[in-house]
Design a protein around this motif. Structure first.
Motif, mmCIF file in Angstrom:
data_model
loop_
_atom_site.group_PDB
_atom_site.id
_atom_site.type_symbol
_atom_site.label_atom_id
_atom_site.label_comp_id
_atom_site.label_asym_id
_atom_site.label_seq_id
_atom_site.Cartn_x
_atom_site.Cartn_y
_atom_site.Cartn_z
ATOM 1 N N THR A 146 70.628 57.317 49.383
ATOM 2 C CA THR A 146 71.900 57.779 48.846
ATOM 3 C C THR A 146 72.122 57.160 47.468
ATOM 4 O OG1 THR A 146 72.821 57.923 51.066
ATOM 5 C CG2 THR A 146 74.379 57.899 49.225
ATOM 6 N N VAL A 147 72.397 57.999 46.485
ATOM 7 C CA VAL A 147 72.707 57.527 45.142
ATOM 8 C C VAL A 147 74.172 57.093 45.126
ATOM 9 C CG1 VAL A 147 72.801 58.105 42.701
ATOM 10 C CG2 VAL A 147 70.986 59.048 44.131
ATOM 11 N N LEU A 148 74.392 55.831 44.808
ATOM 12 C CA LEU A 148 75.725 55.256 44.911
ATOM 13 C C LEU A 148 76.467 55.325 43.579
ATOM 14 C CD1 LEU A 148 74.745 52.101 46.974
ATOM 15 C CD2 LEU A 148 75.478 54.337 47.825
ATOM 16 N N ASN A 149 77.777 55.321 43.670
ATOM 17 C CA ASN A 149 78.624 55.392 42.485
ATOM 18 C C ASN A 149 79.032 54.005 41.986
ATOM 19 O OD1 ASN A 149 78.550 58.198 42.393
ATOM 20 N ND2 ASN A 149 80.282 58.390 43.799
ATOM 21 N N GLU A 150 78.141 53.038 42.170
ATOM 22 C CA GLU A 150 78.394 51.694 41.650
ATOM 23 C C GLU A 150 77.704 51.607 40.291
ATOM 24 O OE1 GLU A 150 80.470 49.883 43.174
ATOM 25 O OE2 GLU A 150 80.569 51.181 44.925
ATOM 26 N N PHE A 151 78.385 52.125 39.256
ATOM 27 C CA PHE A 151 77.773 52.248 37.933
ATOM 28 C C PHE A 151 77.804 50.918 37.182
ATOM 29 C CE2 PHE A 151 79.649 56.436 38.875
ATOM 30 C CZ PHE A 151 78.515 57.210 38.834
ATOM 31 N N SER A 152 76.780 50.709 36.375
ATOM 32 C CA SER A 152 76.795 49.573 35.460
ATOM 33 C C SER A 152 77.689 49.892 34.271
ATOM 34 C CB SER A 152 75.371 49.277 34.960
ATOM 35 O OG SER A 152 74.961 50.282 34.031
#
Length: 640
Positions: A281-287
């Motif tokens: 799952t690609v998570l929405n915890e962006f840098s």
């Protein structure tokens, strides 16, 4: 005997009894709890019983592994219970005597024995307390999946299941597999640690290593989770959004440096990273988001023009480095800078670093540029002076910011045309062939690092000193005026030096002449002239002129050694000589006195006895301060 007879009786009537039976035989299998089963379990006891329990136990026999078509073993077992140890299919043969008209009957059934093995399954911890479970086992007909938190659900072979836990922690999952019609079950457990929110990664630095259509970037990533994968995303146009350009699989440490190749780094773009959990799952915890710096360095007329793209997120501004050292900090709204503190022939390297909050940086590629120019450099200033070795030194001072690659010195003799004297990469020159009687003057020009030649410098004419002794013992000095100071000469000063070139005395002078009447005790008089510039601290010196003070030697013509304290010793007095030696001869030519001490003198004795009165010859030799030998001869009269 009774048992054996019964078996033989049954075997003898087997086929005929079977033909005469009106009710076919029937038996069932039961587990240890007395429950009917249709599938058997390895290593678990099973009981067989005729249907309805109509056959007396002593008339009911079983063959537990009967091979179809083979002879019936004799005797058959009266046991009703059996344990199978190996999985497989088994034919069970029942031999029963129902009594009455039915007599003896046989019947067989095939049972499958299942092996009890822990079922196989895999677990994957996802983000946000989620897990995925995959049932990879195919041996059982059905499964129960217990998640270890009080929740369970049925499962099938090959099934995929997900579950969300209420809290983070370590849980034990249990998978139980069972067969249809069998009491046995296989159980397997696995522990899994679930975590909540995955921390957002940090893009600490982005550096352009090659600025090209197919260029290269280097990303320094922090706050990573070892073992996790991350996506690198790029946005070239805000209306399109970010797109994935690379995947970093299974990082091994919390800080990681990654190279991106084949990236068009001549265009501005934004970059960020985001994690992928183990479930894909690609998570929405962006840098944080960083843009790349596109820097150009263009040489111009004695300057280098630097230009770069705007980076809105660089709220801390920019740091511009030249040749590896910080040149200037620049406001965030500025996108250009002109470096004018540069010189021709020099290679300069530049790197621009955009400064973001939290010590985040975006660095440009290192750009190189070399200055060029066609402008004529400003002329230099030439100074002439004599050193203590009486050699004429020429020094060309080039204007600030200029660099002389080659200096050409020219000389004019007595007002004639200037001719080339020397060419050197040094800005100083010694004219060892100067003739001070011919009034030389000088000028110089230089070629800068860009290959451009300056106009000739100012003309400089050194001070030329002449010195002569007058009849009265004084010294007359005359000199030429100095040319070369921008505003002229403020003051001339006469300097008197010792033989070892130390300053003894100095006298201010007006004009270009001076008479020195205070000669001092030195036998050699060394003179030079110092000129001080107006409105400046510059000074220059003339050549050194050396005069020898004349020898002073006083020899008495007679003496009276009578101990009256007056003229008792024949003693030579004088100044400005050295290496004294004196001999005195009697009338027979014999040496009666000899000494190298000018202060000793002859007391009129010879070998301890008074010499007779009369005339005696003397021979005196000395050396002047200039090194010239001198000799004096004569007679002295000894009076008694």
């Amino acid at each position: 005997m009774k048992f054996l007879f019964a078996i033989l009786f049954i075997l003898a009537g087997f086929f005929s009894a079977s033909a005469q039976s009106e009710t076919p035989g029937c038996f069932k299998a039961y587990d240890a709890q007395g429950q009917e089963i249709t599938t058997l379990c390895a290593d678990q006891e099973v009981s067989f019983q005729d249907c309805g329990n109509k056959v007396p136990d002593e008339n009911e026999y079983y063959v537990f592994d009967y091979k179809n078509g083979s002879a019936i073993p004799t005797p058959a077992s009266p046991e009703k219970k059996h344990t199978y140890h190996a999985p497989g299919k088994y034919r069970v043969l029942q031999i029963a005597n129902y009594g009455g008209a039915t007599l003896t009957d046989t019947v067989s059934q095939v049972y499958e024995v299942k092996e009890v093995i822990p079922p196989d399954f895999t677990t994957t911890a996802c983000a946000s307390r989620n897990i995925n479970v995959s049932i990879t086992d195919q041996r059982y007909d059905r499964y129960i999946l217990n998640f270890g938190d009080g929740q369970q659900q049925p499962a099938i072979p090959g099934g995929q299941y997900s579950h969300t836990y209420a809290t983070e922690g370590t849980y034990t999952l249990t998978l139980t597999g069972s067969f249809t019609g069998a009491p046995c079950q296989g159980t397997a457990t696995q522990e899994i640690t679930v975590q909540g929110k995955i921390p957002a990664p940090k893009l600490a630095k982005l550096e352009v290593q090659q600025q090209a259509v197919s260029g290269q970037l280097q990303l320094t990533l922090q706050n990573l989770q070892p073992g996790r994968s991350y996506l690198i995303e790029q946005q070239k146009n805000t209306s399109i959004g970010f797109r994935v350009i690379a995947t970093i699989s299974k990082v091994v440490q919390a800080t990681f440096v990654h190279q991106l190749t084949g990236i068009n780094t001549t265009e501005s773009a934004l970059y960020r990273i985001r994690p992928i959990d183990d479930c894909g799952t690609v998570l929405n915890e962006f840098s944080n988001v960083i843009g790349n710096v596109v820097l150009s360095a263009t040489p111009a007329e004695k300057e280098i023009a630097l230009n770069w793209n705007s980076l809105p997120g660089a709220s801390e501004g920019y740091a511009l480095y030249r040749n590896g050292s910080l040149l200037k900090t620049i406001d965030k709204a500025t996108t250009s800078y002109s470096d004018t503190d540069v010189s021709c022939g020099q290679n300069y390297t530049y790197q621009l670093i955009a400064l973001y909050p939290d010590d985040v940086q975006s660095a440009s590629v290192t750009q190189q540029a070399e200055i060029s120019s066609t402008a004529t450099p400003p002329k230099g200033h030439l100074v002439s002076t004599f050193d203590l070795n009486n050699q004429l030194q020429l020094t060309l001072d080039v204007p600030q910011g200029q660099q002389a690659q080659q200096v050409t010195f020219e000389r004019s003799i007595a007002g004639a045309n200037y001719e080339a004297l020397a060419s050197s990469p040094q800005n100083t020159y010694t004219d060892a062939a100067i003739d001070i009687n011919k009034a030389p003057c000088y000028r110089a020009g230089y070629t800068d690092a860009c290959g451009n030649s300056s106009a000739p410098s100012n003309i400089t004419c050194p001070i030329l000193l002449q010195a002569a002794s007058a009849a009265d013992g004084s010294t007359n000095l005359n000199w030429t005026k100095y040319e070369g100071f921008t505003d002229g000469v403020e003051q001339y000063t006469v300097e008197l030096l010792s033989p070892d070139k130390q300053l003894i005395a100095s006298y201010p002078a007006s004009g270009n002449a001076y008479t020195d009447r205070i000669l001092g005790a030195e036998s050699l008089l060394l003179y030079r002239i110092k000129a001080s510039a107006k409105n400046d601290t510059a000074i220059t010196y003339s050549n050194i002129r050396t005069l020898e003070q004349p020898l002073q030697l006083y020899i008495p013509s007679a003496f009276t050694p009578n101990n009256d304290g007056l003229n008792d010793v024949f003693e030579v007095k004088g100044r400005f000589f050295e290496n004294f030696r004196m001999r005195i001869y009697n009338s027979m030519g014999n040496v009666v006195y000899e000494s190298s001490d000018a202060t000793a003198g002859w007391d009129g004795t010879y070998k301890g006895t008074q010499a007779p009165a009369g005339a005696y010859a003397y021979d005196i030799s000395i050396t002047t301060a200039a090194g010239s030998p001198k000799q004096r001869t004569g007679t002295v009269t000894l009076l008694r």
